[in-house]
Design an enzyme around this catalytic site. Sequence first.
Site, PDB file in Angstrom:
ATOM      1  N   ARG A 283       0.938  -0.625   0.278  1.00 44.41           N
ATOM      2  CA  ARG A 283      -0.037   0.053   0.045  1.00 44.41           C
ATOM      3  C   ARG A 283       1.339   1.195  -0.234  1.00 44.41           C
ATOM      4  NH1 ARG A 283      -5.418   0.355   3.185  1.00 44.41           N
ATOM      5  NH2 ARG A 283      -6.762  -1.941   2.616  1.00 44.41           N
ATOM      6  N   VAL A 284       1.827   1.563   0.078  1.00 46.33           N
ATOM      7  CA  VAL A 284       3.268   2.291   0.559  1.00 46.33           C
ATOM      8  C   VAL A 284       4.603   2.542  -0.060  1.00 46.33           C
ATOM      9  CG1 VAL A 284       4.049   4.053   1.521  1.00 46.33           C
ATOM     10  CG2 VAL A 284       2.111   2.763   2.969  1.00 46.33           C
TER      11      VAL A 284
ATOM     12  N   THR B  38       4.862   3.923  -2.777  1.00 45.49           N
ATOM     13  CA  THR B  38       5.544   5.628  -4.125  1.00 45.49           C
ATOM     14  C   THR B  38       4.913   6.427  -3.703  1.00 45.49           C
ATOM     15  OG1 THR B  38       3.809   5.104  -5.489  1.00 45.49           O
ATOM     16  CG2 THR B  38       5.506   3.817  -6.206  1.00 45.49           C
TER      17      THR B  38
ATOM     18  N   ASP C 250      -6.576   1.527  -6.072  1.00 46.94           N
ATOM     19  CA  ASP C 250      -5.235   2.490  -6.287  1.00 46.94           C
ATOM     20  C   ASP C 250      -4.611   3.788  -6.036  1.00 46.94           C
ATOM     21  OD1 ASP C 250      -2.269   2.378  -7.479  1.00 46.94           O
ATOM     22  OD2 ASP C 250      -2.835   1.804  -9.496  1.00 46.94           O
TER      23      ASP C 250
ATOM     24  N   LYS D 209       0.412  17.126 -13.882  1.00 43.00           N
ATOM     25  CA  LYS D 209       0.612  18.490 -13.513  1.00 43.00           C
ATOM     26  C   LYS D 209       2.339  19.201 -14.044  1.00 43.00           C
ATOM     27  CE  LYS D 209       0.140  21.751  -9.582  1.00 43.00           C
ATOM     28  NZ  LYS D 209      -0.024  22.235  -8.438  1.00 43.00           N
TER      29      LYS D 209
ATOM     30  N   TYR E 223     -23.080  12.878 -37.736  1.00 41.71           N
ATOM     31  CA  TYR E 223     -23.248  14.172 -36.723  1.00 41.71           C
ATOM     32  C   TYR E 223     -24.253  13.462 -35.975  1.00 41.71           C
ATOM     33  CZ  TYR E 223     -26.149  13.312 -40.967  1.00 41.71           C
ATOM     34  OH  TYR E 223     -27.434  12.318 -42.338  1.00 41.71           O
TER      35      TYR E 223
ATOM     36  N   HIS F 215     -38.753   6.773 -36.396  1.00 42.05           N
ATOM     37  CA  HIS F 215     -38.129   7.524 -36.143  1.00 42.05           C
ATOM     38  C   HIS F 215     -38.478   7.707 -34.361  1.00 42.05           C
ATOM     39  CE1 HIS F 215     -36.869   9.915 -39.109  1.00 42.05           C
ATOM     40  NE2 HIS F 215     -38.389   9.663 -39.807  1.00 42.05           N
TER      41      HIS F 215
ATOM     42  N   ASN G 128     -48.542  10.766 -26.358  1.00 47.05           N
ATOM     43  CA  ASN G 128     -49.798   9.566 -26.222  1.00 47.05           C
ATOM     44  C   ASN G 128     -50.183   8.587 -26.803  1.00 47.05           C
ATOM     45  OD1 ASN G 128     -50.953  11.164 -23.531  1.00 47.05           O
ATOM     46  ND2 ASN G 128     -52.041  12.824 -25.147  1.00 47.05           N
TER      47      ASN G 128
END
Length: 523
Positions: free
Chosen positions: A66-67, A69, A127, A139, A213, A275, A417
Amino acid sequence: MTEIAIKRALLSVSDKSGLVELGQALAAKGVELVSTGGTAKALREAGLTVKDVSDLTGFPEMMDGRVKTLHPMVHGGLLAVRDDAGHAASMQEHGIGAIDLVVVNLYPFAQTVAKGAERDEIIENIDIGGPSMVRSAAKNHAYVAIVTDPADYALVASGVTTMEDRKRFAAKAFAATAEYDAMIASWFGFGDQRQMFPDQLSFPLRKAEGLRYGENPHQSAALYIPAGPSARGIAQATQVQGKELSYNNYNDADAALELVSEFRDGPPTVVIVKHANPCGVATGETLIEAHQAALACDSVSAFGGIIAVNRPLDGKTAEAISGIFTEVVAAPDADDEAKAVFAKKKNLRLLLTGELPDPKRGGLSMKTIAGGVLIQSRDNGQIAEADLKVVTKRQPTEQELKDCLFAWTVAKHVKSNAIVYAKDNATAGVGAGQMNRLESARIAAWKAKDAADKAGWTTPRTIGSAVASDAFFPFADGLLAAVEAGATAVIQPGGSIRDQEVIDAADEAGLAMVFTGMRHFRH
């Protein structure tokens, strides 16, 4: 900076496809490889020199991985602004080396949920370190390349990245973590906490394809599908042949598939849609019989329509379908003879869906409005004979009950309707989308008469039919229009303050009428 030479790369992937080849290409360029756990093992087994992240951080992986990086030696190397004097000084002071490339794909959370894993296993497949590295690198894309998709490995294999590539990688990376978090939030809300309408709705979608389209040529459109586990539908169908599907093709094919799926455990059934409204529905001993009966309901509207069937297509039915211009045919499967028949119609789209959707499945229905989205549960309500309440003096016959339930099933999929006449397991006339129920009843009767005239029948199929109304008759006039058309039985929800007036009119006309207690508005 425009071009950056990769000197150090950190690789930590769940999906190992293409990993070794990328590692070999980077190593050939003199890139130092840093990695974790199974990724490092795979690279070493390929004969590559790899530094463990624990060597970088000075700390071992702990807490079952779990730990590993989550450390300044990693994130400092990712987030440092290289030409900032203060950042450079911090890196030198703390011995932090720059990382120029991060290759990460995340724990298989969606796959774990999809296989029906227990809650603890699902939680372990959330993760934490991976998304943190992805976001840090994305970032700082001015200096760091972040690759989250094996399809992009070739773009960094040269050992050099461009600013344009890094910007594109960053956009893709943030989309990947947003999708990943949305899948987790969705599972917690819908799967774990059983909340149909959580306070914050996360619904990850992935672009499947761009469309020519939208509803009209001046509108743009694309098809998106759920990123995580989802029920199969028209979006997952395999297109065997034909032109690219349009927005309207998908919309109409979905309407056809949803309706034919109501009959997935029944006899051979054919649905013809135009339709988004069914213009002909029928069951038969064979698909070709069902197609003939469905087409006879409204052969004019069927031109350029969409067809869905609940059985694998055979050659004879394919030949019959090919007799009229058809845009799309959707089927669970098709034999070689049917495929050969359709191959002669190069513009016809043939979609094979595999198993039909379950009409009783849950899920959400969404509709955008100006400034928001309306969300509701799917209309998966169904009515059986035991649920019906006879409200007239005359009891319906066994055949009338069958026709009532058939008409009711179709009416559920007609725009409100909605009025549907049915006889002998086939629609006789469909009235859709009118502003009042009386007009829908009249239009459906007129279409039945027109169909009879075209077929050379002496009487329209509304004579002796059952008529279904998707919502209650607010006045007796709509019912009287059905009487005039020749209907002998009526199925409707009931619930109007004028129910007795309508019941009295049915009794006076000698009709049998049943209430369902359930309506099926479809807007």
